[in-house]
Scaffold this active site. Structure first.
Site, PDB file in Angstrom:
ATOM      1  N   GLU A 220       0.851  -1.179   0.000  1.00 15.94           N
ATOM      2  CA  GLU A 220       0.000   0.000   0.000  1.00 15.94           C
ATOM      3  C   GLU A 220       0.893   1.237   0.000  1.00 15.94           C
ATOM      4  O   GLU A 220       2.031   1.205   0.483  1.00 15.94           O
ATOM      5  CB  GLU A 220      -0.917   0.026   1.229  1.00 15.94           C
ATOM      6  CG  GLU A 220      -1.880  -1.147   1.345  1.00 15.94           C
ATOM      7  CD  GLU A 220      -3.008  -1.068   0.332  1.00 15.94           C
ATOM      8  OE1 GLU A 220      -3.115  -0.024  -0.353  1.00 15.94           O
ATOM      9  OE2 GLU A 220      -3.767  -2.043   0.210  1.00 15.94           O
ATOM     10  N   ASP A 245     -18.303  -9.397  -9.957  1.00 17.80           N
ATOM     11  CA  ASP A 245     -18.225  -8.598  -8.734  1.00 17.80           C
ATOM     12  C   ASP A 245     -17.576  -7.248  -9.014  1.00 17.80           C
ATOM     13  O   ASP A 245     -17.990  -6.216  -8.475  1.00 17.80           O
ATOM     14  CB  ASP A 245     -17.436  -9.355  -7.669  1.00 17.80           C
ATOM     15  CG  ASP A 245     -17.637  -8.765  -6.274  1.00 17.80           C
ATOM     16  OD1 ASP A 245     -18.771  -8.344  -5.955  1.00 17.80           O
ATOM     17  OD2 ASP A 245     -16.661  -8.729  -5.499  1.00 17.80           O
TER      18      ASP A 245
END
Length: 308
Positions: A220, A245
């Site tokens: 991240e 999805d």
């Protein structure tokens, strides 16, 4: 950030209209930089046409204010139409601006306003193409591809094309993003026992997720710095569920409302996903644009293009 044809025409004749565009380009937005480059080229072309006309001898018999105004308007239209072509002056300007601002260059410097005027005014998207990208969204600059990328796209083309028919999101966009997120299949998210999670888009398992979960270590970006962290990601039974999805997330979440309005442009779609916070990588939009253009190149060159 696409500008209307009216604004484009105004920029060709009124330098004051560039102020807002300069401000947007100064915010390091790749799409704004590309549009600014196009408009600067338009101004240059208009001045060149004006100089050429002034150098042409006139008889003076038909000279009038009305004729001069008509000629000026014609030059304005010519300058707009001749600007923004692949490999033209606007590409060089955009590259220079990107280097000066430290902004990653986007493939082919594609302009967000690639839909036709009629489509943009009516809100109608281009017709579906059984997995192939809309013609207006593809880059004209050849992209270097690899055998592993071709194998990845060919393997998932059928599932992506099926979900495109259901969702309206171009298969090439989904395949390109899946390729970028997984390293073209080399770094797919795995379950603890090593089995595939079938999560192609790095969608995390938030509080509202009740399905299966895969816990992995991921990277991240916090304040622009890459950091390793452990996170829970959604897991599926097959790749088609992953595409479904993803399409549901893009089409139903208010967060991505702007992105789903930009399926006519690779660059604009990628930029809107980054603005909405799809990923923390500050260069995500540029990388995603390149991946989608790679997929489109493969679709154009392979015999399985558009096969569901």
């Amino acid at each position: 950030m696409a500008l209307s044809p009216l604004v484009n025409n105004q920029l060709a004749t009124d330098s004051r209209s560039l102020d807002n565009l300069k401000l947007q380009a100064g915010q390091k937005d790749p799409a704004a930089i590309q549009e600014a480059a196009k408009q600067f080229e338009s101004l240059f072309m208009r001045e060149m046409l004006k100089s050429m006309r002034e150098a042409t001898m006139k008889s003076g018999m038909l000279d009038s204010a009305q004729e001069n105004m008509g000629t000026d308007m014609l030059d304005q239209q010519f300058s707009v139409q001749m600007s923004g072509k692949p490999g033209g002056l606007s590409d060089l300007i955009a590259k220079q601006l990107s280097r000066q601002m430290g902004v990653p260059e986007t493939p082919a410097f594609e302009t967000p306003s690639t839909l036709s005027l009629g489509n943009r005014m009516s809100g109608v998207l281009p017709g579906k193409s059984q997995g192939a990208a809309p013609a207006s969204a593809t880059s004209t600059t050849p992209v270097k591809t690899t055998a592993s990328q071709a194998a990845f796209v060919q393997r998932l083309q059928g599932a992506a094309a099926k979900v495109e028919q259901q969702s309206g999101i171009p298969a090439s966009y989904m395949l390109g993003q899946a390729g970028h997120e997984t390293g073209w299949g080399k770094h797919e998210i795995k379950n603890a026992n090593g089995s595939p999670s079938y999560n192609l888009f790095g969608i995390k398992a938030g509080p509202g997720w009740t399905g299966k979960v895969a816990t992995v270590t991921t990277t991240e970006y916090v304040n622009g710095e890459a950091r390793k962290t452990t996170a829970k990601f959604r897991a599926y039974d097959n790749y088609e569920q992953s595409f479904q999805d993803y399409a549901k997330l893009i089409n139903q979440s208010p967060r991505y409302a702007n992105a789903r309005q930009q399926t006519g442009s690779v660059v604009a779609f990628a930029n809107e996903l980054q603005r909405a916070g799809y990923a923390t990588d500050p260069s995500y939009a540029s990388k995603l644009s390149k991946a989608i253009n790679t997929t489109q190149q493969l679709q154009r060159n392979q015999p399985w293009r558009g096969v569901a």
